[in-house]
Write a protein that holds these residues in place. Structure first.
Motif, PDB file in Angstrom:
ATOM      1  N   ASP A  95       0.844  -1.186   0.000  1.00 22.34           N
ATOM      2  CA  ASP A  95       0.000   0.000   0.000  1.00 22.34           C
ATOM      3  C   ASP A  95       0.883   1.240   0.000  1.00 22.34           C
ATOM      4  N   ALA A  96       0.918   1.962  -1.114  1.00 23.57           N
ATOM      5  CA  ALA A  96       1.808   3.114  -1.249  1.00 23.57           C
ATOM      6  C   ALA A  96       1.453   4.227  -0.268  1.00 23.57           C
ATOM      7  N   GLU A  97       0.170   4.402   0.024  1.00 22.14           N
ATOM      8  CA  GLU A  97      -0.252   5.434   0.967  1.00 22.14           C
ATOM      9  C   GLU A  97       0.307   5.133   2.358  1.00 22.14           C
ATOM     10  N   SER A  98       0.262   3.867   2.765  1.00 24.62           N
ATOM     11  CA  SER A  98       0.812   3.495   4.072  1.00 24.62           C
ATOM     12  C   SER A  98       2.315   3.728   4.111  1.00 24.62           C
ATOM     13  N   TYR A  99       2.994   3.393   3.013  1.00 23.66           N
ATOM     14  CA  TYR A  99       4.437   3.617   2.960  1.00 23.66           C
ATOM     15  C   TYR A  99       4.756   5.101   3.107  1.00 23.66           C
ATOM     16  N   TYR A 100       3.969   5.923   2.465  1.00 23.84           N
ATOM     17  CA  TYR A 100       4.209   7.363   2.486  1.00 23.84           C
ATOM     18  C   TYR A 100       3.974   7.960   3.872  1.00 23.84           C
ATOM     19  N   SER A 101       2.923   7.530   4.533  1.00 17.34           N
ATOM     20  CA  SER A 101       2.520   8.221   5.763  1.00 17.34           C
ATOM     21  C   SER A 101       2.584   7.386   7.033  1.00 17.34           C
ATOM     22  N   GLY A 102       2.823   6.069   6.911  1.00 16.87           N
ATOM     23  CA  GLY A 102       2.721   5.259   8.114  1.00 16.87           C
ATOM     24  C   GLY A 102       3.802   4.238   8.373  1.00 16.87           C
ATOM     25  N   TRP A 103       4.796   4.140   7.507  1.00 20.06           N
ATOM     26  CA  TRP A 103       5.823   3.120   7.718  1.00 20.06           C
ATOM     27  C   TRP A 103       6.871   3.532   8.747  1.00 20.06           C
ATOM     28  N   PHE A 104       7.236   4.795   8.751  1.00 21.86           N
ATOM     29  CA  PHE A 104       8.356   5.233   9.587  1.00 21.86           C
ATOM     30  C   PHE A 104       7.849   5.841  10.886  1.00 21.86           C
ATOM     31  N   ASP A 105       8.501   5.462  11.976  1.00 23.61           N
ATOM     32  CA  ASP A 105       8.106   5.925  13.305  1.00 23.61           C
ATOM     33  C   ASP A 105       8.761   7.286  13.557  1.00 23.61           C
ATOM     34  N   THR A 106       8.169   8.314  13.002  1.00 27.26           N
ATOM     35  CA  THR A 106       8.758   9.641  13.126  1.00 27.26           C
ATOM     36  C   THR A 106       8.734  10.142  14.576  1.00 27.26           C
ATOM     37  N   SER A 107       7.754   9.711  15.342  1.00 32.93           N
ATOM     38  CA  SER A 107       7.714  10.107  16.757  1.00 32.93           C
ATOM     39  C   SER A 107       8.941   9.574  17.486  1.00 32.93           C
ATOM     40  N   ALA A 108       9.324   8.336  17.172  1.00 31.32           N
ATOM     41  CA  ALA A 108      10.515   7.754  17.800  1.00 31.32           C
ATOM     42  C   ALA A 108      11.780   8.476  17.357  1.00 31.32           C
ATOM     43  N   LEU A 109      11.833   8.882  16.087  1.00 26.79           N
ATOM     44  CA  LEU A 109      12.995   9.645  15.627  1.00 26.79           C
ATOM     45  C   LEU A 109      13.101  10.977  16.369  1.00 26.79           C
ATOM     46  N   TRP A 110      11.979  11.645  16.537  1.00 24.23           N
ATOM     47  CA  TRP A 110      12.006  12.896  17.299  1.00 24.23           C
ATOM     48  C   TRP A 110      12.474  12.631  18.733  1.00 24.23           C
ATOM     49  N   ARG A 111      11.959  11.575  19.327  1.00 23.34           N
ATOM     50  CA  ARG A 111      12.226  11.312  20.744  1.00 23.34           C
ATOM     51  C   ARG A 111      13.642  10.786  20.985  1.00 23.34           C
ATOM     52  N   GLU A 112      14.074   9.833  20.165  1.00 29.15           N
ATOM     53  CA  GLU A 112      15.313   9.111  20.439  1.00 29.15           C
ATOM     54  C   GLU A 112      16.536   9.651  19.705  1.00 29.15           C
ATOM     55  N   VAL A 113      16.306  10.426  18.654  1.00 28.18           N
ATOM     56  CA  VAL A 113      17.439  10.928  17.865  1.00 28.18           C
ATOM     57  C   VAL A 113      17.553  12.446  17.959  1.00 28.18           C
ATOM     58  N   PHE A 114      16.469  13.150  17.653  1.00 24.76           N
ATOM     59  CA  PHE A 114      16.561  14.606  17.641  1.00 24.76           C
ATOM     60  C   PHE A 114      16.434  15.215  19.031  1.00 24.76           C
ATOM     61  N   GLY A 115      15.577  14.671  19.868  1.00 22.00           N
ATOM     62  CA  GLY A 115      15.396  15.220  21.206  1.00 22.00           C
ATOM     63  C   GLY A 115      16.694  15.325  22.003  1.00 22.00           C
ATOM     64  N   PRO A 116      17.511  14.264  22.030  1.00 17.87           N
ATOM     65  CA  PRO A 116      18.767  14.347  22.782  1.00 17.87           C
ATOM     66  C   PRO A 116      19.752  15.368  22.220  1.00 17.87           C
ATOM     67  N   LEU A 117      19.524  15.835  20.992  1.00 15.00           N
ATOM     68  CA  LEU A 117      20.431  16.803  20.377  1.00 15.00           C
ATOM     69  C   LEU A 117      19.868  18.218  20.399  1.00 15.00           C
ATOM     70  N   ASP A 118      18.751  18.410  21.081  1.00 18.02           N
ATOM     71  CA  ASP A 118      18.227  19.754  21.277  1.00 18.02           C
ATOM     72  C   ASP A 118      19.191  20.559  22.142  1.00 18.02           C
ATOM     73  N   PRO A 119      19.113  21.884  22.103  1.00 16.00           N
ATOM     74  CA  PRO A 119      19.924  22.679  23.028  1.00 16.00           C
ATOM     75  C   PRO A 119      19.691  22.220  24.469  1.00 16.00           C
ATOM     76  N   GLY A 120      20.759  21.939  25.178  1.00 16.62           N
ATOM     77  CA  GLY A 120      20.652  21.431  26.536  1.00 16.62           C
ATOM     78  C   GLY A 120      20.443  19.934  26.621  1.00 16.62           C
TER      79      GLY A 120
END
Length: 210
Positions: A83-108
């Motif tokens: 399902d191409a729509e699912s691949y586009y909008s639902g395959w990647f856990d962007t919340s986890a990327l924000w939490r586990e990758v980008f959050g620790p690199l925020d200022p402070g």
């Protein structure tokens, strides 16, 4: 946009030199770089080359693949395996990327990054240990469809394939994802918004925007 022919090794060297001068606009201690492109374009290969070039220059970095942050099969395959729509909008856990990758690199932040979260082969958590990225260490995140999520990149590189090259270099079993990339081009214009554009139609002879 005018593109100049270049080799992959030279491209990695020039990108590494540029990254030595990049300072996060938000005051973070860690520059964050996105290598955006379909797997067929090889964004992960370029990220690894840049990491090696940074290492030679004495600058630490960490390469992270978005494919390590897929959602569980029960969620991403809810509407079927192709399902191409699912691949586009639902395959990647962007919340986890924000939490586990980008959050620790925020200022402070503390700089402790989870390099991956989910193994699609086993459909289980990878249980990888956290990695400490020291101050001034560079995050090199690679994967498809990255520029539609407003991730706080300090430099973005888009590896562009023409529609014919994308189809030719994508395994036939994955051709069902092609409409998702067509939609991405139409809605997000990654070639237009990226800081650096790399045309990779011929993997032996890339060209870049400089």
């Amino acid at each position: 946009m005018r593109l100049e022919a270049i080799t992959w090794d030279r491209l990695a060297e020039l990108l590494a030199d540029r990254l030595l001068e990049v300072k996060p606009a938000d005051g973070s201690a860690w520059p964050r770089v996105g290598f955006d492109g379909a797997s067929a374009a090889g964004p992960g290969d370029l990220a690894e080359r840049v990491a090696q070039a940074l290492r030679v220059r004495g600058r630490p970095s960490l390469v992270v693949g978005a494919e390590g942050f897929l959602r569980p099969a029960s969620l991403r395959l809810e509407h079927g395996r192709r399902d191409a729509e699912s691949y586009y909008s639902g395959w990647f856990d962007t919340s986890a990327l924000w939490r586990e990758v980008f959050g620790p690199l925020d200022p402070g932040g503390n700089g402790r990054i989870l390099p991956d979260l989910w193994d699609p082969a086993t459909d289980r958590a990878t249980r990888s240990p956290y990695v400490q990225l020291p101050p001034r260490g560079v995050l090199l995140l690679h994967g498809p469809l990255l520029l539609r999520h407003w991730f706080p990149f300090d430099l973005t590189v888009h590896l562009l394939l023409s529609p014919s090259a994308l189809r030719r270099r994508t395994p036939e079993a994955d051709h069902w994802t092609l409409p998702a990339f067509e939609r991405y081009e139409a809605e997000s214009d990654p070639a237009g918004v990226a800081d650096i554009l790399v045309r990779a139609d011929d993997p032996r002879h890339p060209a870049w925007s400089g």
